[in-house]
Design an enzyme around this catalytic site. Structure first.
Site, mmCIF file in Angstrom:
data_model
loop_
_atom_site.group_PDB
_atom_site.id
_atom_site.type_symbol
_atom_site.label_atom_id
_atom_site.label_comp_id
_atom_site.label_asym_id
_atom_site.label_seq_id
_atom_site.Cartn_x
_atom_site.Cartn_y
_atom_site.Cartn_z
ATOM 1 N N VAL A 136 0.949 -1.179 0.170
ATOM 2 C CA VAL A 136 -0.166 -0.108 0.344
ATOM 3 C C VAL A 136 1.133 1.415 -0.335
ATOM 4 O O VAL A 136 -0.178 2.209 0.094
ATOM 5 C CB VAL A 136 -0.949 -0.068 0.912
ATOM 6 C CG1 VAL A 136 -2.111 -1.434 1.022
ATOM 7 C CG2 VAL A 136 -0.511 -0.003 2.794
ATOM 8 N N ASN A 145 -7.342 -1.584 5.823
ATOM 9 C CA ASN A 145 -7.118 -2.282 6.814
ATOM 10 C C ASN A 145 -5.591 -2.074 7.261
ATOM 11 O O ASN A 145 -5.468 -2.487 8.235
ATOM 12 C CB ASN A 145 -8.270 -3.964 7.051
ATOM 13 C CG ASN A 145 -7.644 -4.643 7.922
ATOM 14 O OD1 ASN A 145 -7.735 -4.523 9.003
ATOM 15 N ND2 ASN A 145 -6.477 -5.562 7.223
ATOM 16 N N SER A 177 -7.204 3.287 15.671
ATOM 17 C CA SER A 177 -6.759 2.158 16.654
ATOM 18 C C SER A 177 -6.842 2.541 17.711
ATOM 19 O O SER A 177 -7.329 4.146 17.500
ATOM 20 C CB SER A 177 -5.059 2.319 16.377
ATOM 21 O OG SER A 177 -5.117 0.548 18.215
ATOM 22 N N TYR A 226 2.801 4.530 16.801
ATOM 23 C CA TYR A 226 1.794 3.503 15.986
ATOM 24 C C TYR A 226 0.957 4.418 16.719
ATOM 25 O O TYR A 226 0.094 4.620 15.125
ATOM 26 C CB TYR A 226 2.205 2.788 16.692
ATOM 27 C CG TYR A 226 0.866 1.597 16.506
ATOM 28 C CD1 TYR A 226 0.349 0.577 15.357
ATOM 29 C CD2 TYR A 226 -0.225 1.634 17.351
ATOM 30 C CE1 TYR A 226 -0.939 0.539 15.224
ATOM 31 C CE2 TYR A 226 -1.360 0.764 17.171
ATOM 32 C CZ TYR A 226 -2.015 0.668 15.778
ATOM 33 O OH TYR A 226 -2.847 -0.512 15.731
ATOM 34 N N ALA A 227 0.681 5.167 17.956
ATOM 35 C CA ALA A 227 -0.474 6.202 18.382
ATOM 36 C C ALA A 227 0.053 7.344 17.118
ATOM 37 O O ALA A 227 -1.256 7.527 17.102
ATOM 38 C CB ALA A 227 -0.073 6.077 19.961
ATOM 39 N N SER A 255 1.137 7.594 14.507
ATOM 40 C CA SER A 255 0.182 7.058 12.969
ATOM 41 C C SER A 255 -1.147 6.975 12.703
ATOM 42 O O SER A 255 -1.939 7.566 12.124
ATOM 43 C CB SER A 255 1.159 6.141 12.111
ATOM 44 O OG SER A 255 0.939 5.243 12.408
ATOM 45 N N LYS A 256 -2.310 6.234 13.884
ATOM 46 C CA LYS A 256 -3.250 5.927 14.077
ATOM 47 C C LYS A 256 -4.230 7.130 14.154
ATOM 48 O O LYS A 256 -4.994 6.804 13.727
ATOM 49 C CB LYS A 256 -3.350 4.585 14.610
ATOM 50 C CG LYS A 256 -3.094 3.448 14.654
ATOM 51 C CD LYS A 256 -3.438 2.744 12.782
ATOM 52 C CE LYS A 256 -3.040 1.686 12.507
ATOM 53 N NZ LYS A 256 -3.647 1.022 11.133
HETATM 54 N N1 LIG Z 1 -5.878 -6.764 16.035
HETATM 55 C C1 LIG Z 1 -6.142 -5.576 17.338
HETATM 56 O O1 LIG Z 1 -6.162 -5.771 18.445
HETATM 57 C C2 LIG Z 1 -5.678 -4.392 16.595
HETATM 58 C C3 LIG Z 1 -6.150 -3.115 17.299
HETATM 59 C C4 LIG Z 1 -5.941 -1.827 16.736
HETATM 60 C C5 LIG Z 1 -6.016 -1.669 15.546
HETATM 61 N N2 LIG Z 1 -5.839 -2.482 14.984
HETATM 62 C C6 LIG Z 1 -5.482 -2.695 12.716
HETATM 63 O O2 LIG Z 1 -6.829 -3.291 12.574
HETATM 64 C C7 LIG Z 1 -5.673 -3.575 11.207
HETATM 65 C C8 LIG Z 1 -5.653 -5.031 10.939
HETATM 66 O O3 LIG Z 1 -4.810 -5.349 12.381
HETATM 67 P P1 LIG Z 1 -3.940 -6.732 12.464
HETATM 68 O O4 LIG Z 1 -4.012 -7.151 14.274
HETATM 69 O O5 LIG Z 1 -5.358 -7.651 12.449
HETATM 70 O O6 LIG Z 1 -2.457 -6.788 12.095
HETATM 71 P P2 LIG Z 1 -2.278 -8.214 11.061
HETATM 72 O O7 LIG Z 1 -0.727 -8.338 11.559
HETATM 73 O O8 LIG Z 1 -2.403 -9.542 11.689
HETATM 74 O O9 LIG Z 1 -2.600 -8.570 9.384
HETATM 75 C C9 LIG Z 1 -2.410 -7.312 8.808
HETATM 76 C C10 LIG Z 1 -1.738 -7.537 7.199
HETATM 77 O O10 LIG Z 1 -2.442 -6.417 6.698
HETATM 78 C C11 LIG Z 1 -0.782 -6.509 5.384
HETATM 79 N N3 LIG Z 1 0.171 -5.224 5.421
HETATM 80 C C12 LIG Z 1 1.701 -5.349 5.830
HETATM 81 N N4 LIG Z 1 1.557 -4.350 5.599
HETATM 82 C C13 LIG Z 1 1.318 -3.936 4.137
HETATM 83 C C14 LIG Z 1 1.937 -3.253 3.593
HETATM 84 N N5 LIG Z 1 2.395 -2.170 3.136
HETATM 85 N N6 LIG Z 1 1.211 -3.461 1.871
HETATM 86 C C15 LIG Z 1 -0.377 -4.562 2.199
HETATM 87 N N7 LIG Z 1 -0.651 -5.483 3.314
HETATM 88 C C16 LIG Z 1 -0.015 -5.310 4.942
HETATM 89 C C17 LIG Z 1 0.080 -8.105 6.211
HETATM 90 O O11 LIG Z 1 0.420 -8.994 5.997
HETATM 91 C C18 LIG Z 1 -1.396 -8.636 7.182
HETATM 92 O O12 LIG Z 1 -1.901 -9.906 5.929
HETATM 93 C C19 LIG Z 1 -4.210 -2.744 11.490
HETATM 94 O O13 LIG Z 1 -4.206 -1.952 10.778
HETATM 95 C C20 LIG Z 1 -4.300 -2.879 12.758
HETATM 96 O O14 LIG Z 1 -3.048 -1.684 12.833
HETATM 97 C C21 LIG Z 1 -6.058 -3.474 14.892
#
Ligand SMILES: NC(=O)c1ccc[n+]([C@@H]2O[C@H](COP(=O)([O-])OP(=O)(O)OC[C@H]3O[C@@H](n4cnc5c(N)ncnc54)[C@H](O)[C@@H]3O)[C@@H](O)[C@H]2O)c1
Length: 264
Positions: A65, A91, A143, A156-157, A159-160
């Site tokens: 991305v 996402n 987030s 991270y914070a 950026s979000k």
């Molecule tokens: N899991 C949580 O509790 C939580 C909490 C707050 C925010 N989030 C946000 O939700 C989203 C998903 O989180 P998750 O926990 O499922 O993460 P994850 O690490 O399990 O999955 C992230 C996915 O994004 C893909 N990815 C990473 N860099 C990429 C890039 N440059 N281009 C394309 N794809 C890319 C990865 O290959 C992976 O499939 C994220 O944005 C994360 O910050 C998650």
């Protein structure tokens, strides 16, 4: 309530693992034509198999991305193929820990390039199509860290938070075309991003103690919210950040309720 998404076309980023994979499968089960983007080719191949079992049209693209040219190429291809893009779910995201005193520029850049710039690039690419349709739904993963950061999460914070404010600014610009833009703030959903359920029990309890509902979030909780935000039922919601965190820090010490209830 009727959430009908059948026949719509959705682009979802970061679908290889975790929440994104669940989002794309849930949209597919709702009859949406899914366009799934991830940096990891191997995960896309296994996703293809699962989407074929669900049925409906689906296509996957290897895409980082951060690569604006690649995103524009994919969006043009999707437009030529399906003639519309109704939903964009940003996402894809990465974590990045480190106290500011020790934080490397690489970690900072990674968080901002993927989480913020990636979101901006995909939004910019789909806007001409959504404007042409005079309808669109943009849904961005922020987030809970955008609301209350944890120590060591500055990159991270930050950026979000930027994703959240970007989303509000975007919502302000696209209202005239009946396009909505919203962000959501997941709380604690165990994935490969955080490995919550692999930590020792004391550490897990410390994290669960911050949650009013005192249980881990499920990927489906987020996917269901995304479906709602994508639907006509959410037509009057834009420019907002939706907290989907099980009431993380809704009160100062959520654990107290469980002690009063004798549940601990
Ligand atoms: N899991 C949580 O509790 C939580 C909490 C707050 C925010 N989030 C946000 O939700 C989203 C998903 O989180 P998750 O926990 O499922 O993460 P994850 O690490 O399990 O999955 C992230 C996915 O994004 C893909 N990815 C990473 N860099 C990429 C890039 N440059 N281009 C394309 N794809 C890319 C990865 O290959 C992976 O499939 C994220 O944005 C994360 O910050 C998650």
């Amino acid at each position: 309530m009727d959430i009908t998404l059948t026949g719509q076309v959705a682009i979802v980023t970061g679908v290889g693992q975790g929440i994104g994979r669940e989002i794309v499968k849930t949209l597919a089960a709702e009859g949406v034509t899914t366009v799934a983007l991830d940096i990891n080719e191997g995960d896309l191949a296994s996703l293809d198999k699962e989407l074929s079992e669900i049925g409906g049209e689906h296509v996957q693209y290897v895409c980082d991305v951060r690569d604006g040219a690649r995103i524009r190429e994919i969006v043009a291809d999707v437009d030529a193929r399906f003639g519309r893009i109704d939903i964009l779910v940003n996402n894809a995201g990465v974590g990045g820990d480190g106290l500011v005193s020790e934080l490397s520029e690489d970690v900072w850049d990674l968080c901002f390039d993927i989480n913020v710039k990636g979101t901006y690039l995909t939004c910019q690419a789909v806007l001409p199509i959504m404007k042409r349709q005079r309808r669109g739904r943009i849904i961005n993963a922020a987030s809970f860290a955008a609301i209350v950061p944890i120590v060591g999460s500055a990159a991270y914070a930050g950026s979000k938070s930027a994703v959240n404010q970007f989303t509000r600014a975007l919502a302000g610009e696209v209202g005239p075309w009946n396009i909505t833009a919203n962000a959501y703030a997941p709380g604690m959903v165990p994935t490969t991003l955080n490995h919550f359920t692999e930590r020792d029990q004391a550490e897990q309890d410390r994290l669960l103690d911050t949650l009013t509902l005192r249980s881990w979030g499920e990927k489906a909780d987020i996917a269901n919210l995304v479906c709602f935000l994508a639907s006509d039922q959410a037509r009057y919601i834009t420019g907002t950040l939706i907290d989907i965190s099980g009431g993380k820090l809704a009160t100062q010490v959520p654990r107290l309720a469980y002690e009063h209830a004798g549940a601990l």
